[in-house]
Motif scaffolding. Structure first.
Motif, short mmCIF file in Angstrom:
data_model
loop_
_atom_site.label_atom_id
_atom_site.label_comp_id
_atom_site.label_asym_id
_atom_site.label_seq_id
_atom_site.Cartn_x
_atom_site.Cartn_y
_atom_site.Cartn_z
N ALA A 308 0.84 -1.20 0.00
CA ALA A 308 0.00 0.00 0.00
C ALA A 308 0.88 1.25 0.00
O ALA A 308 0.61 2.22 -0.73
CB ALA A 308 -0.94 0.00 1.20
N ALA A 309 1.93 1.23 0.81
CA ALA A 309 2.84 2.37 0.84
C ALA A 309 3.55 2.55 -0.50
O ALA A 309 3.80 3.68 -0.95
CB ALA A 309 3.87 2.19 1.96
N ARG A 310 3.86 1.45 -1.17
CA ARG A 310 4.50 1.53 -2.49
C ARG A 310 3.56 2.16 -3.51
O ARG A 310 4.01 2.94 -4.36
CB ARG A 310 4.93 0.14 -2.95
CG ARG A 310 6.08 -0.47 -2.16
CD ARG A 310 6.37 -1.88 -2.64
NE ARG A 310 6.82 -1.89 -4.04
CZ ARG A 310 6.80 -2.98 -4.80
NH1 ARG A 310 6.36 -4.14 -4.32
NH2 ARG A 310 7.22 -2.92 -6.05
N LEU A 311 2.26 1.84 -3.43
CA LEU A 311 1.32 2.45 -4.37
C LEU A 311 1.19 3.94 -4.08
O LEU A 311 1.15 4.76 -5.01
CB LEU A 311 -0.05 1.77 -4.26
CG LEU A 311 -1.09 2.24 -5.28
CD1 LEU A 311 -0.62 2.00 -6.71
CD2 LEU A 311 -2.43 1.56 -5.02
N HIS A 312 1.14 4.30 -2.80
CA HIS A 312 1.12 5.72 -2.42
C HIS A 312 2.35 6.44 -2.95
O HIS A 312 2.25 7.54 -3.51
CB HIS A 312 1.03 5.83 -0.91
CG HIS A 312 1.39 7.17 -0.36
ND1 HIS A 312 0.65 8.31 -0.62
CD2 HIS A 312 2.43 7.58 0.42
CE1 HIS A 312 1.21 9.34 -0.02
NE2 HIS A 312 2.29 8.92 0.61
N ASP A 313 3.52 5.81 -2.83
CA ASP A 313 4.75 6.42 -3.34
C ASP A 313 4.69 6.60 -4.85
O ASP A 313 5.18 7.60 -5.40
CB ASP A 313 5.96 5.56 -2.96
CG ASP A 313 6.27 5.61 -1.47
OD1 ASP A 313 5.77 6.53 -0.79
OD2 ASP A 313 7.01 4.72 -1.00
N ALA A 314 4.10 5.62 -5.54
CA ALA A 314 3.97 5.73 -7.00
C ALA A 314 3.08 6.91 -7.37
O ALA A 314 3.39 7.68 -8.30
CB ALA A 314 3.41 4.43 -7.58
N PHE A 315 1.97 7.07 -6.63
CA PHE A 315 1.10 8.22 -6.88
C PHE A 315 1.87 9.52 -6.68
O PHE A 315 1.80 10.45 -7.50
CB PHE A 315 -0.10 8.20 -5.93
CG PHE A 315 -1.12 7.12 -6.22
CD1 PHE A 315 -1.13 6.42 -7.40
CD2 PHE A 315 -2.09 6.81 -5.26
CE1 PHE A 315 -2.07 5.44 -7.66
CE2 PHE A 315 -3.04 5.84 -5.50
CZ PHE A 315 -3.03 5.14 -6.70
N ASP A 316 2.62 9.59 -5.58
CA ASP A 316 3.39 10.80 -5.29
C ASP A 316 4.44 11.06 -6.38
O ASP A 316 4.66 12.22 -6.78
CB ASP A 316 4.07 10.68 -3.93
CG ASP A 316 3.13 10.97 -2.77
OD1 ASP A 316 1.96 11.34 -3.02
OD2 ASP A 316 3.56 10.82 -1.60
N THR A 317 5.08 10.02 -6.83
CA THR A 317 6.11 10.17 -7.86
C THR A 317 5.55 10.84 -9.12
O THR A 317 6.21 11.67 -9.75
CB THR A 317 6.73 8.80 -8.21
OG1 THR A 317 7.40 8.30 -7.05
CG2 THR A 317 7.71 8.92 -9.36
N TYR A 318 4.33 10.48 -9.45
CA TYR A 318 3.70 11.02 -10.66
C TYR A 318 2.88 12.28 -10.39
O TYR A 318 2.23 12.80 -11.29
CB TYR A 318 2.82 9.97 -11.31
CG TYR A 318 3.59 8.95 -12.11
CD1 TYR A 318 4.24 9.31 -13.28
CD2 TYR A 318 3.67 7.63 -11.70
CE1 TYR A 318 4.94 8.38 -14.03
CE2 TYR A 318 4.37 6.69 -12.44
CZ TYR A 318 5.01 7.07 -13.61
OH TYR A 318 5.71 6.14 -14.35
#
Length: 358
Positions: A308-318
């Protein structure tokens, strides 16, 4: 360490975590009833799934759907309402999902605490192997289209909704959280606000526990319905295979397993990986940026918190606007509280409640 042993280790660790989460299901904390909360109306309807017609497993095409109508719905005849579609997890259906989130009590409580009135819809996506993965498969049926098209069209046709994307929200927990992430990325034309609860299956899955034994069991099966006798984990593997590696030329289950003679099949595992949101998020950044709001949460004792944290990080990255909260709890211990005090208030703040606005 061999690739096979590495896969086995990953899967066993995930399985252990999932076992703990299942044990915690009966410990779901229920928020106390809110004094003065007005009752909602619960309707149980059947929705025909055009997208499910001809599925090879024989899953029901006419599906149960629970509809929760707000207190004012019966008296304010000209009023229209936004709609939240909430997706259940693996091994349960709409009725069990309603019990898990303690609906209608939590919906009534949310309104009494100040959430604006909306319609809440719980579609049933349980299959012969206990879960559709909200995916598109000739074997299970196209549950992605069932939710985003068939159910939405039925609700708009039969209830006083505000029939545009700005007034539609999508939420889900566990497998339903996976569904919310998957459909959310693909169907920004239908939904405008997204709440992802403790999502499973975000990263590529491995071959499972004792894959050779699963192969032997499958060889003895006469029909998909035979999976009802299987334990949880083998049945979950069949659900994943039916959703992500369907094979209409391989009766009676019409799926490809991720191993052959106990050895991983890279071509099948690649198909599974292609269905992992962490693998395809890069393809849907434009869609994600269309959302008015995206929220995600997960318990600090939930093994799913890492992905879940990895998906949040992906959102933030983009640069995709989103909020992410790790709260104190297990996979299911706070799901009713989260639904009343977080999910409903999120949609109250982010859906459009006036007809004609977009």
């Amino acid at each position: 360490m061999t690739a096979r042993n590495l896969i086995a280790g990953i899967v066993l660790a995930a399985a252990a975590g999932l076992g703990l989460r299942l044990a915690a299901q009966v410990q779901t904390e229920v928020p106390p009833p809110v004094p003065g909360a007005r009752p909602v109306t619960v309707e149980r309807v059947k929705v025909h799934g055009t997208a499910l017609e001809g599925n090879l497993e024989g899953n029901a095409v006419d599906r149960d759907v629970l509809v929760f109508l707000p207190p004012s719905y019966a008296t304010q005849k000209s009023r229209r309402y936004p709609v939240v579609y909430a997706l259940h997890g693996y091994s349960i259906g709409a009725e069990q999902w309603a019990a898990e989130i303690r609906a209608p009590q939590t919906i009534e409580g949310a309104f009494a605490l100040g959430a604006r009135e909306m319609i809440v819809v719980l579609p049933d996506s349980k299959t012969v192997h206990n879960g559709s993965m909200y995916s598109s498969s000739v074997t299970t049926g196209d549950f992605e289209q069932f939710v985003a098209q068939d159910v939405v069209a039925y609700i708009d046709a039969h209830y006083r909704t505000i029939p545009n994307r700005a007034s539609r929200g999508l939420a889900g927990h566990s497998m339903g959280g996976y569904g919310a992430a998957r459909l959310g990325m693909k169907r920004a034309d239908v939904f405008a606000s997204l709440y992802i609860m403790s999502p499973c299956c975000l990263s590529a899955r491995g071959a499972g526990r004792d894959p050779a034994e699963l192969e032997r069991v499958v060889e003895a099966m006469k029909s998909p319905a035979d999976s009802a006798a299987l334990p949880f984990f083998p049945r979950a593997q069949l659900a994943a295979a039916a959703a992500w590696s369907p094979n209409p030329g391989n009766p009676p289950l019409y799926l490809d397993l991720p191993t052959k003679q106990g050895e991983p099949r890279p071509e099948v595992l690649a198909r599974w990986a292609a269905n992992a949101p962490l693998a395809f998020v890069d393809q849907y950044v434009g869609n994600l940026r269309r959302y008015r709001a995206i929220a995600m949460d997960v318990g600090d004792q939930d093994g799913l918190r890492v992905d879940a944290a990895r998906l949040h990080d992906a959102f933030d990255t983009y640069g995709v606007a989103n909020t992410f909260e790790v709260y104190q709890g297990t996979h299911t211990s706070k799901v009713a509280d989260r639904f009343q005090n977080h999910v409903m208030t999120f949609f109250s703040a982010n859906l459009t409640f006036e007809a004609g606005r977009r």
